[in-house]
Design an enzyme around this catalytic site. Sequence first.
Site, mmCIF file in Angstrom:
data_model
loop_
_atom_site.group_PDB
_atom_site.id
_atom_site.type_symbol
_atom_site.label_atom_id
_atom_site.label_comp_id
_atom_site.label_asym_id
_atom_site.label_seq_id
_atom_site.Cartn_x
_atom_site.Cartn_y
_atom_site.Cartn_z
ATOM 1 N N SER A 190 0.798 -1.235 0.000
ATOM 2 C CA SER A 190 0.000 0.000 0.000
ATOM 3 C C SER A 190 0.827 1.280 0.000
ATOM 4 C CB SER A 190 -0.947 -0.007 1.193
ATOM 5 O OG SER A 190 -0.211 -0.082 2.391
ATOM 6 N N HIS A 218 -5.427 -4.371 -1.805
ATOM 7 C CA HIS A 218 -5.219 -3.234 -2.714
ATOM 8 C C HIS A 218 -5.174 -3.688 -4.174
ATOM 9 C CE1 HIS A 218 -4.693 0.257 -0.100
ATOM 10 N NE2 HIS A 218 -4.100 -0.561 0.760
ATOM 11 N N LYS A 249 -12.503 -1.565 0.343
ATOM 12 C CA LYS A 249 -11.727 -0.684 -0.537
ATOM 13 C C LYS A 249 -12.434 -0.605 -1.898
ATOM 14 C CE LYS A 249 -7.364 -0.720 1.887
ATOM 15 N NZ LYS A 249 -6.986 -1.785 2.826
#
Length: 415
Positions: A190, A218, A249
Amino acid sequence: MAYPSAIREVHGSQLSEIREQGLYKEERYIHSPQSARIQVEYPSGAAVKAVVNLCANNYLGLSSHPDVIQAAHAALDERGYGLSSVRFICGTQDIHRELEAALSAFLGTEDTILFPSCMDANAGVFEAFLGSEDVIISDRLVHASIVDGIRLCKAVTDTYKHANMKHLEQKLEEHQGKRVRLIVTDGVFSMDGDMAPLDEICSLADAYDAMVFVDDSHATGFIGRTGRGTPEHFGVLGGIDVITTTLGKALGGAAGGCVSGRKEVVELCRQRARPYLFSNTMAPPLVAGALKVLEILSSSTARRDKLEENTEFWRRGLTEAGFVVKQGESPIVPVMLYNARLSQDVARDLFAEGIYVIGFFFPVVPQGQARIRTQLSADHDIPLLEKALEAFERVGEKHGILGLDKKGIIEKFGM
Ligand SMILES: *Cc1c(COP(=O)(O)O)cnc(C)c1O
């Protein structure tokens, strides 16, 4: 009921210390839904300001997508607000089963188990299937939630230097006597936006008889040709033994996480993973929202394609403007400033220009590696990014950093 003044002072001085070190985290209050443009009150009490958002994990722009909101509304009406139970007592609805099956289909795995969050998935998964006869060999830069999960497990632990395959191989050789060797990595890291070399990791795992664990928080939904994540990007889809990922996310951004992979590992999580057994079930609106997200992503790659286009434009634009940008392919694009104070000054000036970014510095990133982390979204468009780029150029010009390389910036500002 005792909070003696001496203890209050101890806590107060710890807080002052955090402030003095410049590490105190101030929250910014958002007065609008999550989106490419948001209304922000910062500092607390200041007038609300419209800004371009370049720091959310809303990669696919689905956090406030009308179809997702509608699906959540419908579930609220049909299945209620909450279940007031953990899964195994009376907290499992048909839609939980449906979401677990949809995630397995999307990720190309045998089975999936939902958790309240990916933090919880990582906290529970290792303990559920590893014991003291086993070894976990993790990349040194894995996410904090993995570090915590590993601490809760009885397996022997070891690490390898970030993305260093020679070092990983050495560790695999060293631990040939163990029952299970589990290689643990993030898919996309990240802070730098770089990817773990999963093709090489899987080859090593084959050669040294090891299992592979990837946290793809991610990446799920947008990395890889059809958004299946880093395993798809590296051509090892279906080959990862254990995947954890978040619904918080790209996949709608509300909350929830999962462990997906070998069916026995998933089943052991259902029997033993403590955050699964002892924390409340995912709320029906979130489950239905996530199902809608997977339906959208399975029917079209338009959103991840748009994100890719935005990311390429942004990387090229910043580089041509003369910023030092960490190379990579993910929509995490760090603008390197090295100096902590400079990263804060640049973030503040960008906010004044209507651009919302955060400056990261030690201990979130290593000493002397301060940066502005920008993150792209499919909700952005090129005209918006052009405007943002102009603001970056004005602020870069003001601080005299355009065209400077790492050495130049450090000479001018120090580390
Ligand atoms: C964000 C993140 C998590 C935590 O996910 P939550 O669902 O918000 O708990 C775990 N692992 C990685 C790599 C992350 O980036």
